[in-house]
Design a protein around this motif. Sequence first.
Motif, PDB file in Angstrom:
ATOM      1  N   LEU A  19     -70.598 -92.128 124.994  1.00 55.79           N
ATOM      2  CA  LEU A  19     -71.094 -90.806 124.637  1.00 55.79           C
ATOM      3  C   LEU A  19     -70.405 -89.711 125.446  1.00 55.79           C
ATOM      4  N   LEU A  20     -69.973 -90.026 126.655  1.00 60.36           N
ATOM      5  CA  LEU A  20     -69.144 -89.083 127.410  1.00 60.36           C
ATOM      6  C   LEU A  20     -67.823 -88.856 126.680  1.00 60.36           C
ATOM      7  N   ALA A  21     -67.257 -89.941 126.169  1.00 64.15           N
ATOM      8  CA  ALA A  21     -66.002 -89.836 125.427  1.00 64.15           C
ATOM      9  C   ALA A  21     -66.196 -89.043 124.135  1.00 64.15           C
ATOM     10  N   VAL A  22     -67.342 -89.218 123.468  1.00 57.71           N
ATOM     11  CA  VAL A  22     -67.641 -88.448 122.259  1.00 57.71           C
ATOM     12  C   VAL A  22     -67.655 -86.957 122.576  1.00 57.71           C
ATOM     13  N   THR A  23     -68.317 -86.585 123.665  1.00 54.20           N
ATOM     14  CA  THR A  23     -68.394 -85.185 124.060  1.00 54.20           C
ATOM     15  C   THR A  23     -67.004 -84.621 124.347  1.00 54.20           C
ATOM     16  N   ALA A  24     -66.189 -85.410 125.047  1.00 53.23           N
ATOM     17  CA  ALA A  24     -64.822 -84.979 125.351  1.00 53.23           C
ATOM     18  C   ALA A  24     -64.010 -84.787 124.078  1.00 53.23           C
ATOM     19  N   MET A  25     -64.161 -85.709 123.116  1.00 53.50           N
ATOM     20  CA  MET A  25     -63.419 -85.580 121.875  1.00 53.50           C
ATOM     21  C   MET A  25     -63.880 -84.360 121.081  1.00 53.50           C
TER      22      MET A  25
END
Length: 224
Positions: A118-124
């Motif tokens: 979910l951190l990666a989702v936010t970054a994307m």
Amino acid sequence: MLTILRGKSNSLALAFISGFADALFFIHLGGLFVGLVTGNVVLLGLGLVGHEKGGLRGLQIMSFPLFMVGAGLAAIMVAWIKPLERATFWTLIIAAVAFATSALLAIFDAGPVSACALLAVTAMGMLTAIERLDPRLGPPFSLMTGNIAGLAVAAVRRVIRYTEKPEEWGQSLTSIILVLGFVLGCAAGAVAQVTVGVAGMLLPALLLLLVGLFYSPQNTKKPG
């Protein structure tokens, strides 16, 4: 040729990063896209009808608001930080930190893999939005459907010996570069998942940091 390639360098790196993150987490979690929101819609629909490929429904649902949060953060950066190049720089750096944090959480076993994803989702979400808010970052790296269509057009033109105009050649080259970058990113993400798992997100974090540090606005007077 080299001038055109340099003009697409930011988007090439971002396409690679997008493919890397998507492939790594999709394999690791068995079905979650961190950058391709459309893919999560499909998987969510499958889950609603009980299809075996439609698992992780909670994560898939959470990916939508968090992707939007990331996009909103990029919009806030652009609104509050001037000039635009500086806002873009800090957006890229913050996204890199989010990727690195997801990797470190996995390395030190400090949180569930879902939190890393979910951190990666936010970054994307941040990366996808800043590309729209700052067109000088380069051509769209996240529109893979359009880029693949452009790649098909480029291939057919060569088969039928169609002579492309300079702007058409630029569009074809853009499609080739971005699709190639995304595919290579997917392959690298798959290898990373098998070898080091989520810790592999340190690579896109580093690449994104370099994009931010060496970012210089690119001319967008002509599309492609």
